[in-house]
Write a protein that holds these residues in place. Structure first.
Motif, PDB file in Angstrom:
ATOM      1  N   LEU A  83       0.836  -1.201   0.000  1.00 27.95           N
ATOM      2  CA  LEU A  83       0.000   0.000   0.000  1.00 27.95           C
ATOM      3  C   LEU A  83       0.873   1.253   0.000  1.00 27.95           C
ATOM      4  N   ALA A  84       1.899   1.256   0.831  1.00 29.32           N
ATOM      5  CA  ALA A  84       2.786   2.414   0.906  1.00 29.32           C
ATOM      6  C   ALA A  84       3.507   2.650  -0.422  1.00 29.32           C
ATOM      7  N   ILE A  85       3.995   1.569  -1.018  1.00 30.40           N
ATOM      8  CA  ILE A  85       4.711   1.712  -2.293  1.00 30.40           C
ATOM      9  C   ILE A  85       3.787   2.271  -3.375  1.00 30.40           C
ATOM     10  N   ALA A  86       2.574   1.729  -3.465  1.00 30.11           N
ATOM     11  CA  ALA A  86       1.631   2.201  -4.484  1.00 30.11           C
ATOM     12  C   ALA A  86       1.298   3.674  -4.280  1.00 30.11           C
ATOM     13  N   ASP A  87       1.060   4.062  -3.027  1.00 30.24           N
ATOM     14  CA  ASP A  87       0.688   5.448  -2.772  1.00 30.24           C
ATOM     15  C   ASP A  87       1.864   6.405  -2.958  1.00 30.24           C
ATOM     16  N   CYS A  88       3.075   5.964  -2.624  1.00 33.88           N
ATOM     17  CA  CYS A  88       4.229   6.841  -2.839  1.00 33.88           C
ATOM     18  C   CYS A  88       4.504   7.026  -4.327  1.00 33.88           C
ATOM     19  N   ARG A  89       4.287   5.983  -5.106  1.00 30.52           N
ATOM     20  CA  ARG A  89       4.423   6.126  -6.556  1.00 30.52           C
ATOM     21  C   ARG A  89       3.360   7.085  -7.097  1.00 30.52           C
ATOM     22  N   ARG A  90       2.168   6.996  -6.529  1.00 27.32           N
ATOM     23  CA  ARG A  90       1.090   7.876  -6.972  1.00 27.32           C
ATOM     24  C   ARG A  90       1.406   9.320  -6.592  1.00 27.32           C
ATOM     25  N   ALA A  91       1.946   9.532  -5.396  1.00 29.88           N
ATOM     26  CA  ALA A  91       2.315  10.878  -4.975  1.00 29.88           C
ATOM     27  C   ALA A  91       3.408  11.460  -5.884  1.00 29.88           C
ATOM     28  N   ALA A 110       0.422   6.910   2.806  1.00 28.49           N
ATOM     29  CA  ALA A 110       1.562   5.997   2.690  1.00 28.49           C
ATOM     30  C   ALA A 110       2.358   5.946   3.978  1.00 28.49           C
ATOM     31  N   ARG A 111       2.582   7.100   4.587  1.00 25.66           N
ATOM     32  CA  ARG A 111       3.351   7.139   5.825  1.00 25.66           C
ATOM     33  C   ARG A 111       2.630   6.375   6.941  1.00 25.66           C
ATOM     34  N   ALA A 112       1.316   6.504   6.971  1.00 27.91           N
ATOM     35  CA  ALA A 112       0.544   5.769   7.975  1.00 27.91           C
ATOM     36  C   ALA A 112       0.685   4.270   7.767  1.00 27.91           C
ATOM     37  N   ALA A 113       0.699   3.839   6.507  1.00 25.95           N
ATOM     38  CA  ALA A 113       0.856   2.407   6.214  1.00 25.95           C
ATOM     39  C   ALA A 113       2.234   1.919   6.633  1.00 25.95           C
ATOM     40  N   LEU A 114       3.274   2.736   6.363  1.00 24.76           N
ATOM     41  CA  LEU A 114       4.637   2.335   6.733  1.00 24.76           C
ATOM     42  C   LEU A 114       4.824   2.254   8.245  1.00 24.76           C
ATOM     43  N   CYS A 128       9.192   6.316  -0.635  1.00 24.18           N
ATOM     44  CA  CYS A 128       8.430   7.393  -0.006  1.00 24.18           C
ATOM     45  C   CYS A 128       9.314   8.605   0.255  1.00 24.18           C
ATOM     46  N   VAL A 129      10.552   8.373   0.656  1.00 22.40           N
ATOM     47  CA  VAL A 129      11.489   9.480   0.858  1.00 22.40           C
ATOM     48  C   VAL A 129      11.739  10.199  -0.467  1.00 22.40           C
ATOM     49  N   ASP A 130      11.870   9.435  -1.551  1.00 19.90           N
ATOM     50  CA  ASP A 130      12.082  10.019  -2.876  1.00 19.90           C
ATOM     51  C   ASP A 130      10.887  10.874  -3.283  1.00 19.90           C
ATOM     52  N   ALA A 131       9.678  10.367  -3.052  1.00 17.36           N
ATOM     53  CA  ALA A 131       8.472  11.130  -3.385  1.00 17.36           C
ATOM     54  C   ALA A 131       8.406  12.413  -2.561  1.00 17.36           C
ATOM     55  N   GLU A 132       8.777  12.329  -1.287  1.00 19.42           N
ATOM     56  CA  GLU A 132       8.793  13.524  -0.445  1.00 19.42           C
ATOM     57  C   GLU A 132       9.833  14.523  -0.946  1.00 19.42           C
ATOM     58  N   SER A 144      16.607  21.226   1.138  1.00 19.46           N
ATOM     59  CA  SER A 144      16.002  20.134   1.916  1.00 19.46           C
ATOM     60  C   SER A 144      15.732  18.932   1.028  1.00 19.46           C
ATOM     61  N   ALA A 145      15.336  19.198  -0.224  1.00 15.53           N
ATOM     62  CA  ALA A 145      15.050  18.114  -1.160  1.00 15.53           C
ATOM     63  C   ALA A 145      16.301  17.290  -1.447  1.00 15.53           C
ATOM     64  N   ILE A 146      17.442  17.957  -1.607  1.00 19.83           N
ATOM     65  CA  ILE A 146      18.686  17.246  -1.906  1.00 19.83           C
ATOM     66  C   ILE A 146      19.045  16.294  -0.770  1.00 19.83           C
ATOM     67  N   VAL A 147      18.892  16.755   0.468  1.00 19.52           N
ATOM     68  CA  VAL A 147      19.155  15.888   1.622  1.00 19.52           C
ATOM     69  C   VAL A 147      18.236  14.674   1.602  1.00 19.52           C
ATOM     70  N   MET A 148      16.959  14.901   1.309  1.00 15.22           N
ATOM     71  CA  MET A 148      15.968  13.821   1.286  1.00 15.22           C
ATOM     72  C   MET A 148      16.267  12.831   0.152  1.00 15.22           C
ATOM     73  N   LEU A 149      16.594  13.341  -1.010  1.00 11.13           N
ATOM     74  CA  LEU A 149      16.838  12.477  -2.162  1.00 11.13           C
ATOM     75  C   LEU A 149      18.129  11.684  -2.007  1.00 11.13           C
ATOM     76  N   GLN A 150      19.136  12.266  -1.378  1.00 12.69           N
ATOM     77  CA  GLN A 150      20.358  11.504  -1.095  1.00 12.69           C
ATOM     78  C   GLN A 150      20.047  10.359  -0.146  1.00 12.69           C
TER      79      GLN A 150
END
Length: 461
Positions: A83-91, A110-114, A128-132, A144-150
């Protein structure tokens, strides 16, 4: 295997026409659901994989609809990880289409599912981190995005996670580039290309997508010789793999590099080939890129009437397109003989586009340098020197660009000629030396621009 057989088959509709890719995917989903109704986890994961193909095709609404079905099934079957993977891809997809409020809501689900005990695994967390991270980029919070994506890249280090890790690396590279670190972005993209090549992705749409990003970075850096060598290498590699491959963009990249390097005959051949391939293979995929390139080619060739006709087909909207229209309109006027009017028009246009920005956008480098060349030809060496400095400043993305950018080299050569006209031989020689260094890497050692700089430098006694 059953779904793969559907995707690879020669299925046709009621009228006998081959099914288009989206129709094949829909049929593949139907087979998946019917064949594995007793294995909901497999249906969910299969839908996720099929949705990725829809994303690659640009069918994002259909992609999100399929992911929503995957999410609903995962929820009813108590599969929180899926569920989390599907929703993070959708986000991720929603963010791509600038539907940020919807993306935030889906990410919360997604975060609630994780948070369910046992649900969080590295690849799900990474997605989910990538989507965020993508959402942060869209919100303009690049650092902030660069830190998250790394972090997303770091979380996806398992061998089975490699496909997603490459996607996360590309997302990281784009965020890094948007932060002004174009050279760092290009280095990440080179690593992705090497990984894709080693994994056998030659000739695929995945490789082509990465190539559009790295050539864009290299064009911005002014390293035209690198664009040429890399694009030709990928074309050669593709030719060694059986089957047909998407080559329109790669052909265009070689042609554009040749055009910007002043190799007009080569540019004519490759850009003409790109137009022919694009009309049959990629159905207008280069529609935003070919008209400006063809217009510039006609101007470089001295075919002003054809350039003016081509101007009408230039796309509009983005900064790049605004610059191209202003620059080529002025250039056409110059080619038609109205040199004074063209000079005024170009300088006024560049002044408006520049605005009050402290850092000049790289796209202004060559137009400012051309304005300098026109001023020098008109006998105003001091104005030419000032305009060339602006061209150099726009091209100097980082300190290395001063030694590697063709655009920096071209601006330095104008400065060298202007300083000589002003009687400052020492400054002229120094600028010529800098021009040679930058042009040797940016254009290549045998390019005529580089040779012209060397000839100018040799003229000093």
């Amino acid at each position: 295997p059953e779904v793969q057989a559907v995707l690879a088959s020669d299925l046709r509709d009621a009228a006998g026409k081959p099914l288009v890719p989206a129709e094949r995917i829909a049929l593949g989903e139907q087979v998946l659901v019917q064949e594995f109704a007793d294995k909901p986890w497999l249906v969910v994961e299969g839908r996720q994989e099929l949705s990725a193909k829809l994303y690659e095709m640009g069918e994002r609404e259909a992609e999100r609809a399929m992911l929503a079905r995957a999410s609903a099934l995962a929820q009813s079957a108590h599969l929180p990880t899926q569920l989390a993977i599907a929703d993070c891809r959708r986000a991720y997809s929603l963010t791509f289409d600038d539907q940020l409020d919807s993306a935030r809501a889906v990410l919360a689900t997604a975060r609630a599912a994780l948070a369910t005990p046992g649900a969080s695994i590295p690849v799900a967390e990474a997605m989910c981190v990538d989507a965020e991270g993508q959402l942060l980029v869209a919100e303009g919070r690049t650092d902030s995005a660069i830190v998250m994506l790394q972090r997303a890249v770091d979380l996806s280090q398992g061998e089975r996670d490699r496909p997603f890790r490459l996607q996360a690396m590309m997302d990281l590279s784009l965020a890094v580039r948007s932060a002004g670190r174009t050279r760092d972005a290009a280095e990440i993209q080179r690593r992705v290309i090497a990984s894709l090549d080693a994994a056998g992705f030659r000739g695929t749409a995945v490789m082509l997508n990465v190539m559009t990003f790295i050539t864009g970075s290299l064009f911005e850096l002014g390293e035209l010789a690198s664009v040429d060598s890399l694009s030709r290498a990928v074309i050669r590699a593709q030719a060694s793999v059986p089957g047909s491959h998407s080559t329109a963009y790669l052909t265009f990249a070689v042609g554009l590099a040749a055009l910007r390097s002043g190799q007009l005959d080569t540019a004519q051949v490759w850009l003409t080939q790109a137009m022919a391939v694009d009309s049959t293979e990629d159905a207008g995929g280069l529609s935003a890129y070919l008209p400006p390139a063809i217009t510039q080619l006609r101007l470089e060739q001295g075919r002003a009437a054809e350039a003016r006709a081509s101007l009408a087909r230039l796309p509009s909207g983005t900064l790049q397109r605004r610059v191209s229209r202003a620059w080529f309109t002025s250039w056409t006027r110059y080619a038609e003989g109205d040199t004074r009017g063209a000079i005024t028009m170009l300088e006024d246009s560049l002044r408006v586009i520049r605005g009050k920005a402290d850092k000049l956008p790289p796209i202004l480098a060559v137009p400012f340098t051309m304005a300098a060349e026109w001023r020098l030809a008109a006998g105003d060496a001091r104005a030419a020197d000032s305009l060339a400095l602006l061209g150099r400043a726009a091209a100097a993305i980082d300190s290395l660009a001063l030694q590697r950018s063709a655009y920096v080299g071209r601006a330095e050569l104008v400065r060298a000629r202007a300083r000589r006209a002003l009687g400052d031989a020492v400054a002229a020689r120094d600028a010529a030396d800098r021009a040679i260094v930058a042009m040797t890497i940016g254009y290549g050692p045998v390019n005529w621009h580089t040779q012209a700089a060397k000839a100018f430098r040799s003229s000093f006694r």
